[in-house]
Scaffold this motif. Structure first.
Motif, PDB file in Angstrom:
ATOM      1  N   MET A   6      14.851 -11.469  -9.406  1.00 49.00           N
ATOM      2  CA  MET A   6      13.501 -11.734  -8.920  1.00 49.00           C
ATOM      3  C   MET A   6      12.499 -11.553 -10.049  1.00 49.00           C
ATOM      4  O   MET A   6      12.551 -10.560 -10.787  1.00 49.00           O
ATOM      5  CB  MET A   6      13.183 -10.737  -7.796  1.00 49.00           C
ATOM      6  CG  MET A   6      11.939 -11.054  -7.040  1.00 49.00           C
ATOM      7  SD  MET A   6      12.177 -12.372  -5.860  1.00 49.00           S
ATOM      8  CE  MET A   6      13.077 -11.507  -4.598  1.00 49.00           C
ATOM      9  N   HIS A   7      11.621 -12.520 -10.193  1.00 54.21           N
ATOM     10  CA  HIS A   7      10.509 -12.416 -11.136  1.00 54.21           C
ATOM     11  C   HIS A   7       9.291 -12.054 -10.300  1.00 54.21           C
ATOM     12  O   HIS A   7       8.890 -12.826  -9.428  1.00 54.21           O
ATOM     13  CB  HIS A   7      10.299 -13.731 -11.867  1.00 54.21           C
ATOM     14  CG  HIS A   7       9.370 -13.638 -13.022  1.00 54.21           C
ATOM     15  ND1 HIS A   7       9.046 -14.730 -13.772  1.00 54.21           N
ATOM     16  CD2 HIS A   7       8.682 -12.602 -13.568  1.00 54.21           C
ATOM     17  CE1 HIS A   7       8.206 -14.375 -14.731  1.00 54.21           C
ATOM     18  NE2 HIS A   7       7.977 -13.081 -14.625  1.00 54.21           N
ATOM     19  N   ILE A   8       8.712 -10.900 -10.563  1.00 50.48           N
ATOM     20  CA  ILE A   8       7.565 -10.421  -9.803  1.00 50.48           C
ATOM     21  C   ILE A   8       6.322 -10.658 -10.649  1.00 50.48           C
ATOM     22  O   ILE A   8       6.144 -10.055 -11.704  1.00 50.48           O
ATOM     23  CB  ILE A   8       7.741  -8.932  -9.428  1.00 50.48           C
ATOM     24  CG1 ILE A   8       9.024  -8.802  -8.592  1.00 50.48           C
ATOM     25  CG2 ILE A   8       6.519  -8.418  -8.671  1.00 50.48           C
ATOM     26  CD1 ILE A   8       9.518  -7.414  -8.398  1.00 50.48           C
ATOM     27  N   LEU A   9       5.476 -11.582 -10.169  1.00 50.19           N
ATOM     28  CA  LEU A   9       4.289 -11.996 -10.910  1.00 50.19           C
ATOM     29  C   LEU A   9       3.034 -11.427 -10.263  1.00 50.19           C
ATOM     30  O   LEU A   9       2.790 -11.647  -9.079  1.00 50.19           O
ATOM     31  CB  LEU A   9       4.162 -13.524 -10.906  1.00 50.19           C
ATOM     32  CG  LEU A   9       5.253 -14.315 -11.597  1.00 50.19           C
ATOM     33  CD1 LEU A   9       5.149 -15.788 -11.246  1.00 50.19           C
ATOM     34  CD2 LEU A   9       5.139 -14.121 -13.091  1.00 50.19           C
ATOM     35  N   GLU A  10       2.223 -10.727 -11.033  1.00 51.65           N
ATOM     36  CA  GLU A  10       0.937 -10.275 -10.513  1.00 51.65           C
ATOM     37  C   GLU A  10      -0.012 -11.458 -10.471  1.00 51.65           C
ATOM     38  O   GLU A  10       0.146 -12.430 -11.218  1.00 51.65           O
ATOM     39  CB  GLU A  10       0.385  -9.147 -11.375  1.00 51.65           C
ATOM     40  CG  GLU A  10       1.162  -7.860 -11.184  1.00 51.65           C
ATOM     41  CD  GLU A  10       0.468  -6.654 -11.774  1.00 51.65           C
ATOM     42  OE1 GLU A  10      -0.733  -6.724 -12.080  1.00 51.65           O
ATOM     43  OE2 GLU A  10       1.155  -5.634 -11.922  1.00 51.65           O
ATOM     44  N   ASP A  23       0.809  -1.209   0.000  1.00 49.72           N
ATOM     45  CA  ASP A  23       0.000   0.000   0.000  1.00 49.72           C
ATOM     46  C   ASP A  23       0.849   1.269   0.000  1.00 49.72           C
ATOM     47  O   ASP A  23       0.336   2.354  -0.239  1.00 49.72           O
ATOM     48  CB  ASP A  23      -0.934   0.021   1.217  1.00 49.72           C
ATOM     49  CG  ASP A  23      -2.005  -1.062   1.129  1.00 49.72           C
ATOM     50  OD1 ASP A  23      -2.430  -1.389   0.002  1.00 49.72           O
ATOM     51  OD2 ASP A  23      -2.412  -1.584   2.186  1.00 49.72           O
ATOM     52  N   HIS A  24       2.147   1.118   0.296  1.00 48.84           N
ATOM     53  CA  HIS A  24       3.037   2.264   0.410  1.00 48.84           C
ATOM     54  C   HIS A  24       4.323   2.006  -0.375  1.00 48.84           C
ATOM     55  O   HIS A  24       4.725   0.856  -0.561  1.00 48.84           O
ATOM     56  CB  HIS A  24       3.396   2.522   1.876  1.00 48.84           C
ATOM     57  CG  HIS A  24       2.198   2.662   2.748  1.00 48.84           C
ATOM     58  ND1 HIS A  24       1.429   3.793   2.788  1.00 48.84           N
ATOM     59  CD2 HIS A  24       1.619   1.799   3.622  1.00 48.84           C
ATOM     60  CE1 HIS A  24       0.435   3.631   3.648  1.00 48.84           C
ATOM     61  NE2 HIS A  24       0.525   2.423   4.155  1.00 48.84           N
ATOM     62  N   PRO A  25       5.002   3.069  -0.811  1.00 53.11           N
ATOM     63  CA  PRO A  25       6.297   2.883  -1.483  1.00 53.11           C
ATOM     64  C   PRO A  25       7.338   2.372  -0.498  1.00 53.11           C
ATOM     65  O   PRO A  25       7.173   2.494   0.723  1.00 53.11           O
ATOM     66  CB  PRO A  25       6.646   4.292  -1.984  1.00 53.11           C
ATOM     67  CG  PRO A  25       5.849   5.224  -1.154  1.00 53.11           C
ATOM     68  CD  PRO A  25       4.625   4.479  -0.703  1.00 53.11           C
ATOM     69  N   PRO A  31       7.793   1.582  -6.057  1.00 50.87           N
ATOM     70  CA  PRO A  31       6.573   2.334  -5.770  1.00 50.87           C
ATOM     71  C   PRO A  31       5.514   1.460  -5.102  1.00 50.87           C
ATOM     72  O   PRO A  31       5.607   0.227  -5.104  1.00 50.87           O
ATOM     73  CB  PRO A  31       6.108   2.785  -7.159  1.00 50.87           C
ATOM     74  CG  PRO A  31       6.655   1.758  -8.083  1.00 50.87           C
ATOM     75  CD  PRO A  31       7.961   1.301  -7.476  1.00 50.87           C
ATOM     76  N   ALA A  32       4.499   2.105  -4.570  1.00 52.22           N
ATOM     77  CA  ALA A  32       3.358   1.379  -4.005  1.00 52.22           C
ATOM     78  C   ALA A  32       2.635   0.647  -5.130  1.00 52.22           C
ATOM     79  O   ALA A  32       2.672   1.075  -6.287  1.00 52.22           O
ATOM     80  CB  ALA A  32       2.419   2.354  -3.322  1.00 52.22           C
ATOM     81  N   ASN A  33       2.004  -0.462  -4.797  1.00 56.31           N
ATOM     82  CA  ASN A  33       1.128  -1.148  -5.750  1.00 56.31           C
ATOM     83  C   ASN A  33      -0.084  -1.686  -4.982  1.00 56.31           C
ATOM     84  O   ASN A  33      -0.244  -2.887  -4.805  1.00 56.31           O
ATOM     85  CB  ASN A  33       1.859  -2.237  -6.545  1.00 56.31           C
ATOM     86  CG  ASN A  33       2.415  -3.333  -5.684  1.00 56.31           C
ATOM     87  OD1 ASN A  33       2.597  -3.168  -4.483  1.00 56.31           O
ATOM     88  ND2 ASN A  33       2.689  -4.472  -6.282  1.00 56.31           N
ATOM     89  N   PRO A  34      -0.960  -0.758  -4.546  1.00 54.27           N
ATOM     90  CA  PRO A  34      -2.076  -1.147  -3.683  1.00 54.27           C
ATOM     91  C   PRO A  34      -3.227  -1.840  -4.404  1.00 54.27           C
ATOM     92  O   PRO A  34      -4.067  -2.455  -3.748  1.00 54.27           O
ATOM     93  CB  PRO A  34      -2.536   0.190  -3.095  1.00 54.27           C
ATOM     94  CG  PRO A  34      -2.186   1.194  -4.135  1.00 54.27           C
ATOM     95  CD  PRO A  34      -0.903   0.685  -4.756  1.00 54.27           C
ATOM     96  N   LYS A  35      -3.265  -1.787  -5.727  1.00 55.18           N
ATOM     97  CA  LYS A  35      -4.420  -2.332  -6.441  1.00 55.18           C
ATOM     98  C   LYS A  35      -4.284  -3.793  -6.830  1.00 55.18           C
ATOM     99  O   LYS A  35      -5.267  -4.458  -7.101  1.00 55.18           O
ATOM    100  CB  LYS A  35      -4.695  -1.492  -7.680  1.00 55.18           C
ATOM    101  CG  LYS A  35      -5.108  -0.074  -7.338  1.00 55.18           C
ATOM    102  CD  LYS A  35      -5.396   0.735  -8.569  1.00 55.18           C
ATOM    103  CE  LYS A  35      -5.776   2.145  -8.155  1.00 55.18           C
ATOM    104  NZ  LYS A  35      -6.014   3.009  -9.285  1.00 55.18           N
TER     105      LYS A  35
END
Length: 127
Positions: free
Chosen positions: A72-76, A59-61, A99-103
């Protein structure tokens, strides 16, 4: 007698160091809280190869400091589609802004052969 003690102590120290390295290599993927207040939350993350962190969001950076870097592989959570994933390489001893990614939720997958260890400093309010 003193010489024997010195050799024994050295062997014990080497054995202890090897034991620590083995214990760290076998430590499970996860987060270890370090510090929190109204302004920041700090934790250490260890991500073993092939053993990703569970789905989560930020929710925050945050700033990460790579204690032991890697790729690192960052998977949504929507899957590994090209526009929904990101590969980041972090060098040991360097800091990075995220950065934040709250969604959306994502999962961090270590695609290297060695554990990745990072210290994360997450801002808790807008500056």
């Amino acid at each position: 007698m003193m010489k024997t003690f010195g050799v024994g102590a050295a062997m014990l120290a080497v054995g202890f160091g090897a034991g620590l390295a083995f214990a760290q290599a076998q430590a499970p993927t996860g987060r270890t809280p370090q510090f929190a207040n109204d302004e920041v939350k700090v934790w250490k993350s260890l991500i073993q190869p092939g053993n990703p962190l569970p789905l989560h969001r930020h929710d925050h950076p945050r700033i990460i400091i790579a204690l032991k870097g890697g790729t690192m592989h960052i998977l949504e959570e929507t899957g590994p589609a090209a526009d929904k994933s990101d590969i980041q390489t972090w060098e040991s001893g360097k800091a990075y802004w995220l950065p934040a990614n709250p969604k959306t939720q994502h999962q961090d997958v270590n695609i290297g052969k060695e554990p990745i260890e990072v210290m994360v400093v997450e801002l808790q309010k807008a500056w």
